[in-house]
Design an enzyme around this catalytic site. Structure first.
Site, PDB file in Angstrom:
ATOM      1  N   GLU A   1      44.166  64.118 -24.308  1.00  0.00           N
ATOM      2  CA  GLU A   1      45.732  64.505 -24.692  1.00  0.00           C
ATOM      3  C   GLU A   1      46.119  63.735 -25.437  1.00  0.00           C
ATOM      4  O   GLU A   1      45.891  62.528 -25.755  1.00  0.00           O
ATOM      5  CB  GLU A   1      46.540  64.631 -23.238  1.00  0.00           C
ATOM      6  CG  GLU A   1      45.841  65.649 -22.275  1.00  0.00           C
ATOM      7  CD  GLU A   1      46.855  65.922 -21.202  1.00  0.00           C
ATOM      8  OE1 GLU A   1      48.113  65.178 -21.243  1.00  0.00           O
ATOM      9  OE2 GLU A   1      46.663  66.647 -20.271  1.00  0.00           O
TER      10      GLU A   1
ATOM     11  N   ARG B   1      27.858  60.169 -23.523  1.00  0.00           N
ATOM     12  CA  ARG B   1      27.616  59.050 -24.464  1.00  0.00           C
ATOM     13  C   ARG B   1      26.144  58.885 -24.759  1.00  0.00           C
ATOM     14  O   ARG B   1      25.911  58.251 -25.854  1.00  0.00           O
ATOM     15  CB  ARG B   1      27.977  57.703 -23.649  1.00  0.00           C
ATOM     16  CG  ARG B   1      29.650  57.595 -23.339  1.00  0.00           C
ATOM     17  CD  ARG B   1      29.976  56.704 -22.702  1.00  0.00           C
ATOM     18  NE  ARG B   1      31.526  56.719 -22.317  1.00  0.00           N
ATOM     19  CZ  ARG B   1      32.213  56.445 -21.472  1.00  0.00           C
ATOM     20  NH1 ARG B   1      31.672  56.172 -20.138  1.00  0.00           N
ATOM     21  NH2 ARG B   1      33.588  56.577 -21.222  1.00  0.00           N
TER      22      ARG B   1
ATOM     23  N   ALA C   1      46.690  60.577 -23.404  1.00  0.00           N
ATOM     24  CA  ALA C   1      45.830  60.222 -22.697  1.00  0.00           C
ATOM     25  C   ALA C   1      44.355  60.364 -23.314  1.00  0.00           C
ATOM     26  O   ALA C   1      43.621  61.306 -23.107  1.00  0.00           O
ATOM     27  CB  ALA C   1      45.541  61.312 -21.364  1.00  0.00           C
ATOM     28  N   GLY C   2      43.904  59.264 -23.940  1.00  0.00           N
ATOM     29  CA  GLY C   2      42.754  59.161 -24.800  1.00  0.00           C
ATOM     30  C   GLY C   2      41.785  58.471 -24.007  1.00  0.00           C
ATOM     31  O   GLY C   2      40.789  58.886 -23.344  1.00  0.00           O
ATOM     32  N   SER C   3      41.892  56.993 -24.269  1.00  0.00           N
ATOM     33  CA  SER C   3      41.146  56.143 -23.622  1.00  0.00           C
ATOM     34  C   SER C   3      41.336  55.949 -22.067  1.00  0.00           C
ATOM     35  O   SER C   3      40.467  55.513 -21.133  1.00  0.00           O
ATOM     36  CB  SER C   3      41.026  54.875 -24.421  1.00  0.00           C
ATOM     37  OG  SER C   3      40.611  54.931 -25.481  1.00  0.00           O
TER      38      SER C   3
ATOM     39  N   GLU D   1      34.174  60.311 -27.459  1.00  0.00           N
ATOM     40  CA  GLU D   1      33.290  59.849 -26.118  1.00  0.00           C
ATOM     41  C   GLU D   1      33.404  58.274 -25.686  1.00  0.00           C
ATOM     42  O   GLU D   1      32.728  57.902 -24.817  1.00  0.00           O
ATOM     43  CB  GLU D   1      31.953  60.103 -26.289  1.00  0.00           C
ATOM     44  CG  GLU D   1      31.562  61.814 -26.429  1.00  0.00           C
ATOM     45  CD  GLU D   1      31.727  62.625 -25.448  1.00  0.00           C
ATOM     46  OE1 GLU D   1      32.112  62.113 -24.242  1.00  0.00           O
ATOM     47  OE2 GLU D   1      31.751  63.844 -25.376  1.00  0.00           O
ATOM     48  N   GLY D   2      34.653  57.834 -25.965  1.00  0.00           N
ATOM     49  CA  GLY D   2      34.982  56.459 -25.496  1.00  0.00           C
ATOM     50  C   GLY D   2      34.688  55.440 -26.681  1.00  0.00           C
ATOM     51  O   GLY D   2      33.497  55.632 -27.222  1.00  0.00           O
ATOM     52  N   THR D   3      35.893  54.896 -27.178  1.00  0.00           N
ATOM     53  CA  THR D   3      35.650  53.892 -28.290  1.00  0.00           C
ATOM     54  C   THR D   3      34.670  52.851 -27.959  1.00  0.00           C
ATOM     55  O   THR D   3      34.474  52.453 -26.743  1.00  0.00           O
ATOM     56  CB  THR D   3      36.875  53.386 -28.539  1.00  0.00           C
ATOM     57  OG1 THR D   3      37.418  52.561 -27.348  1.00  0.00           O
ATOM     58  CG2 THR D   3      37.972  54.539 -28.849  1.00  0.00           C
TER      59      THR D   3
ATOM     60  N   GLY E   1      26.866  52.821 -57.011  1.00  0.00           N
ATOM     61  CA  GLY E   1      27.817  53.809 -57.334  1.00  0.00           C
ATOM     62  C   GLY E   1      27.502  55.048 -57.093  1.00  0.00           C
ATOM     63  O   GLY E   1      28.351  55.834 -56.511  1.00  0.00           O
TER      64      GLY E   1
END
Length: 385
Positions: free
Chosen positions: A129, A246, A132-134, A366-368, A343
């Site tokens: 959310e 993970r 509500a992430g980590s 999936e978790g930093t 380049g």
């Protein structure tokens, strides 16, 4: 731990590699620049027919029952051609596994075969959310009991495959007075349920062919039988499934990193500067050596975590180590590959710029990487004697 793949695992790896080269690689660049999901859907159906949507799922539910190691090597091979397809494959397998792990028999038979067969193009994982992430325990989406039903209100963000998912695994607060993380339950909600609204699609830096949308719950009514597992036990389920996920994302990152290094290494044997191939220059040789060494270390970490999960051993620390190292290594490999091309690496004439964009998110979702370090340190400290 025996490091060689079994004959079945090799067959799955070869099948995934052949499919990726024949079906995914030729259209990956086009899919990256197109809003048309039709080719992706066709490829997902083909992958389902090959048995790739339930690699760690029992045969009685339509799965392949090939195990976690097979899942990891398959994701890597698919990601070498198309990260967008690989992430959908990873999430689909994760959805099947969570239903298999905590669903009742009726729920398992109702949904897993449909994902494994391709009847459902995808499954959705509705946890994250905006607030509500980590820390998913801080979610605010609520499910209120109303007779024999629950009514959900709230929203989720960054939901892979949301527009075409046949079923969503969704977490919501069922006891707002419970301690943080203790009053959350898990629900199975079919796509198209009244009150379940597919919100805006995110315009992402990479992995363009994979749809990522908001989910909105507006008085979304589901029967009490839609609850999966025990009341108020959902947060434990989420944590357990993220741990397994993970391995999938680490394997995806490995595939992207290998694709980037392979492309750059081949290029270095063709490009001539100062009267010789640039592959002769020590600076580039060191980039190759470092890149491939880190990616091989990533593979070994992933195999360790996958083997432990497959054999019923604790794997939380190992999965976080593998995810952390593989995703960071893949990002470094992509940047080295771009440097090797100069380049040209920054243009769409070569796939390096797409690989670089696709790899960046792997150290976030999936978790930093920061969360993985917290988990690893916590597990180390917990096991001190």
């Amino acid at each position: 731990m025996f490091l060689d793949l079994t004959e079945e695992q090799k067959l799955i790896q070869d099948t995934a590699r052949d499919f990726a080269k024949a079906e995914l690689e030729p259209m990956a660049a086009e899919l990256d620049q197109s809003d048309d999901r039709t080719p992706l859907m066709i490829n997902l159906k083909k992958l389902a027919e090959l048995g790739f949507m339930g690699l760690n799922v029992k045969e009685q539910y339509g799965g392949t029952e090939a195990g976690v190691v097979a899942f990891s090597v398959a994701i890597t091979e698919i990601a070498r051609a198309c990260a967008s397809t690989a992430v959908t494959l990873s999430v689909n397998n994760m959805v099947c596994e969570v239903i298999q792990a905590v669903g009742n028999e009726e729920q398992k038979m109702a949904y897993i075969p449909k994902i494994c067969s391709g009847e459902y193009a995808a499954g959705g994982f509705g946890l994250t959310e905006s607030g509500a992430g980590s820390d998913p325990s801080g979610m605010s989406t609520q499910a209120v009991k109303d007779g024999d039903d629950y009514i959900l209100n709230g929203s989720k963000i960054f939901i892979t495959s949301a527009p075409y998912a046949g079923v969503f695994v969704v977490w919501a607060v069922t006891d707002k007075d419970a301690p943080k993380g203790k009053g959350i339950s898990c629900f199975l909600i079919e796509g198209g349920t009244p009150g379940l609204i597919i919100g805006k699609e995110e315009h992402k830096m990479g992995q363009h062919a994979s749809a990522t949308n908001e989910l909105i719950f507006d008085n979304c009514r589901v029967p009490a039988s839609a609850m999966m597992g025990r009341l108020n036990d959902g947060f434990r389920i989420a944590v357990a499934e993220l741990t397994g996920g993970r391995i999938g994302i680490g394997s995806l990152a490995l595939g992207v990193g290998l694709a980037a290094m392979d492309c750059a290494t081949r290029y270095s044997t063709e490009r001539v500067q100062f009267g010789q191939k640039i592959s002769n220059f020590q600076a580039l040789q060191w980039m190759m050596a470092d890149g491939y060494t880190e990616l091989e270390a990533s593979r070994l970490l992933l195999m360790s975590a996958a083997w432990r999960k497959e054999n019923g051993k604790g794997f939380a620390k190992e999965a976080s180590m593998a995810k952390l190292f593989a995703t960071e290594s893949a990002n470094r490999a992509c940047y080295s590959a771009m440097q090797m091309l100069g380049g040209y690496g920054y243009t769409r004439d070569y796939p390096i710029e797409r690989y670089t964009r696709d790899a960046r998110i792997t150290s976030i979702y999936e978790g930093t990487s920061e969360i993985q370090r917290l988990i690893i340190a916590r597990e180390i400290l917990r096991n001190l004697t």
